[in-house]
Design an enzyme around this catalytic site. Structure first.
Site, PDB file in Angstrom:
ATOM      1  N   LYS A 113       0.833  -1.217   0.000  1.00 12.01           N
ATOM      2  CA  LYS A 113       0.000   0.000   0.000  1.00 12.01           C
ATOM      3  C   LYS A 113       0.869   1.270   0.000  1.00 12.01           C
ATOM      4  O   LYS A 113       0.429   2.329  -0.434  1.00 12.01           O
ATOM      5  CB  LYS A 113      -0.934   0.003   1.197  1.00 12.01           C
ATOM      6  CG  LYS A 113      -1.802  -1.258   1.295  1.00 12.01           C
ATOM      7  CD  LYS A 113      -3.231  -0.999   1.037  1.00 12.01           C
ATOM      8  CE  LYS A 113      -4.169  -2.175   1.053  1.00 12.01           C
ATOM      9  NZ  LYS A 113      -3.703  -3.543   0.991  1.00 12.01           N
TER      10      LYS A 113
HETATM   11  C1  LIG Z   1      -4.206  -4.684   0.206  1.00 13.48           C
HETATM   12  C2  LIG Z   1      -3.367  -5.922   0.110  1.00 13.48           C
HETATM   13  C3  LIG Z   1      -3.611  -6.929  -0.867  1.00 13.48           C
HETATM   14  C4  LIG Z   1      -4.773  -6.860  -1.837  1.00 13.48           C
HETATM   15  O1  LIG Z   1      -4.601  -5.879  -2.813  1.00 13.48           O
HETATM   16  P1  LIG Z   1      -5.843  -5.366  -3.683  1.00 13.48           P
HETATM   17  O2  LIG Z   1      -5.347  -4.238  -4.475  1.00 13.48           O
HETATM   18  O3  LIG Z   1      -6.883  -4.946  -2.662  1.00 13.48           O
HETATM   19  O4  LIG Z   1      -6.325  -6.510  -4.497  1.00 13.48           O
HETATM   20  C5  LIG Z   1      -2.750  -8.022  -0.936  1.00 13.48           C
HETATM   21  N1  LIG Z   1      -1.721  -8.153  -0.059  1.00 13.48           N
HETATM   22  C6  LIG Z   1      -1.482  -7.231   0.892  1.00 13.48           C
HETATM   23  C7  LIG Z   1      -0.342  -7.453   1.830  1.00 13.48           C
HETATM   24  C8  LIG Z   1      -2.274  -6.075   1.014  1.00 13.48           C
HETATM   25  O5  LIG Z   1      -2.013  -5.181   1.982  1.00 13.48           O
END
Ligand SMILES: *Cc1c(COP(=O)(O)O)cnc(C)c1O
Length: 498
Positions: A113
């Site tokens: 993120k």
């Molecule tokens: C948010 C997240 C995901 C999922 O990603 P999306 O864009 O919501 O599909 C996968 N792995 C981790 C560690 C995340 O923080």
């Protein structure tokens, strides 16, 4: 480049309008009117650049109402070695001849993120200014863990912004809580909510639609905004790292210019994999996009049958960031695959909210040409962590393990051995207990607290402990406030001192 809504083609916005609004008033999501084309000769140039330059090149194609200087300023503020533990920002690591891992977790909160939330505050403040917003922008977030910390870190001390995060008192891990309540910065505010994640989320939604409260904020020179993953400003930075990974494979002599690759993404809200699809639409040579889910396999079933059905058991798994039954960004994908059919999208989304299910009929054929989907249950995820460690001496977190497990299933069932990039979305340290027990067994953890387990994982993996996590033990706790869900508006006022 202009933007429109997935539910109303008459909408026409600049990128700064789309970013400062977040969500379209018709309930749809903002999408670019067309995909800028990136030629192979451009990709060849990208392979000679560093991450910031690559990002400036890709973002420049979409944010056409930003000047080159503005985009470059955003890049330097976000993708530097103060924020990221490596100059490469998103390095690619080779597992074997056809599997490469794209590490997206070298940012300040150790999860992917950060790739978007380190830059969003800069895009958002510049967008707000262009869109004529005079007030300070206060970002309001309800979090189940990772997003809250990544948003706090991204917005920390960004001029013209404030960030307020609500988390469920008993719904986040101790490490996640510590990460948030020790957050530094002059413009950051954190409060626990006496309730679960849904209570916090509903409280935030109510605040956004509370007219009187928003007027009260405006009198105090504040407007609310969201750092939610449906914001275009969070999606567009994610397109960059797929081009960057391809450019690295070219630079490393692993592929020929123009050679197709496969990409595997561990998926929850469908944002990350959508970014890889947009990269493909722009001209990145991609053969198959592989959508990996955990036991909450609503997307696996959708892609394989054409029926999206959220009426099913919700599982709490060891890959919690993928524990999701409604993948919001899927709307953007279906919109594009349907040939930009507003009516179809409105129909599907109506059905989703009334019946919890919709059927895309013959669009299914087109979808399965683009995507392959499968999932890993808990046992398969743990086994993949152990196997990956034994085979490659490489330690992966639970979400990345789901992706590797599904990658193996894909290669076995199709015999396709195309060079594959696996998106790795979190540092193994972020999920230390699950990772250490998958490799060493549950007994190895007995008697250890969170920090003891981090030390154990460091002995196992030989990976340096991220500074952000090792420092937590000695950090001052700054936020102790707790409120009832009903008291959240008052808490916002109290925290902001208004
Ligand atoms: C948010 C997240 C995901 C999922 O990603 P999306 O864009 O919501 O599909 C996968 N792995 C981790 C560690 C995340 O923080």
């Amino acid at each position: 480049m202009n933007y429109t809504s997935t539910r109303d083609d008459s909408k026409n916005l600049t990128s700064s309008e789309a970013i400062s609004k977040g969500l379209s008033s018709d309930g749809g999501l903002f999408v670019p009117r067309e995909f800028p084309e990136i030629a192979l000769s451009d990709i060849s140039e990208l392979s000679k650049m560093g991450y910031r330059e690559r990002a400036a090149f890709i973002l420049g194609k979409y944010l056409t109402d930003f000047t080159e200087e503005e985009i470059k300023a955003c890049m330097s503020a976000a993708y530097n070695t103060e924020n990221f533990e490596t100059e490469k920002i998103a390095p690619v690591t080779k597992l074997d001849d056809n599997k490469f891992v794209l590490e997206l977790w070298h940012g300040p909160t150790c999860a992917f993120k950060d790739m978007a939330l380190q830059i969003l505050p800069h895009l958002l403040t510049k967008s707000a200014k262009k869109a004529g917003v005079k007030e300070d922008v206060a970002i309001l977030v309800a979090t189940s863990g990772d997003t809250g910390k990544a948003a706090l870190d991204g917005f920390c001390d960004v001029e013209g912004t404030k960030i307020i995060v609500f988390f469920p008192e008993n719904g986040v891990s101790r490490i996640q809580k510590l990460q948030m309540v020790t957050q530094e910065g002059k413009n950051v505010y954190v409060s626990a909510v006496n309730g679960n994640f849904d209570d916090a989320q509903n409280g935030v939604k109510k605040i956004f639609t509370d007219k009187e409260f928003n007027e009260f904020l405006k009198k105090n020179n504040i407007v609310l905004s969201s750092a939610n993953s449906i914001n275009w400003g969070r999606l567009v930075p994610q397109i960059v790292y797929y081009f960057s990974a391809y450019a690295d494979l070219i630079a490393g002599g692993n592929i020929e210019l123009g050679e197709e690759i496969n990409i595997v993404v561990p998926t929850g809200n469908f944002g990350n994999i959508l970014a890889s699809y947009y990269a493909k639409r722009m001209g990145l040579p991609v053969k198959k996009l592989i959508c990996a889910s955990n036991s909450n396999n609503v997307l696996t079933d959708f892609i394989n049958t054409g029926v999206y059905d959220r009426n099913r058991t919700f599982y709490t798994t060891i890959s919690p960031s993928m524990d999701i039954l409604i993948s919001s960004n899927l709307e953007r994908f279906i919109y594009d695959v349907s040939g930009k059919d507003n009516e179809k999208i409105i129909g599907y989304m109506k059905k989703l909210s009334s019946e919890g299910r919709y059927d895309v009929g013959d669009l299914k054929e087109k979808i399965s040409e683009i995507l392959f989907a499968d999932f890993c249950d808990e046992a398969e995820t743990k086994k993949t962590i152990a196997d990956t460690f034994q085979k490659y001496s490489y330690t992966v977190d639970t979400h990345t393990a789901v992706a590797i497990g599904v990658c193996n299933k894909y290669m076995e069932s199709t015999g396709d051995n195309t060079i594959t990039v696996i998106a790795s979305t979190a540092s193994p340290y972020k999920f230390s207990a699950s990772v250490a027990s998958a490799i060493k067994g549950d007994d190895a953890l007995s008697g250890l607290d969170e920090f003891g387990i981090i030390d154990l994982l460091s002995e196992i993996s030989n990976l340096p402990v991220p500074k952000a996590l090792s420092e937590l033990k000695n950090k001052e706790i700054r936020f102790k406030a707790v409120c009832e869900p009903d008291g959240m508006p008052k808490q916002v006022g109290d925290l902001l001192g208004i």
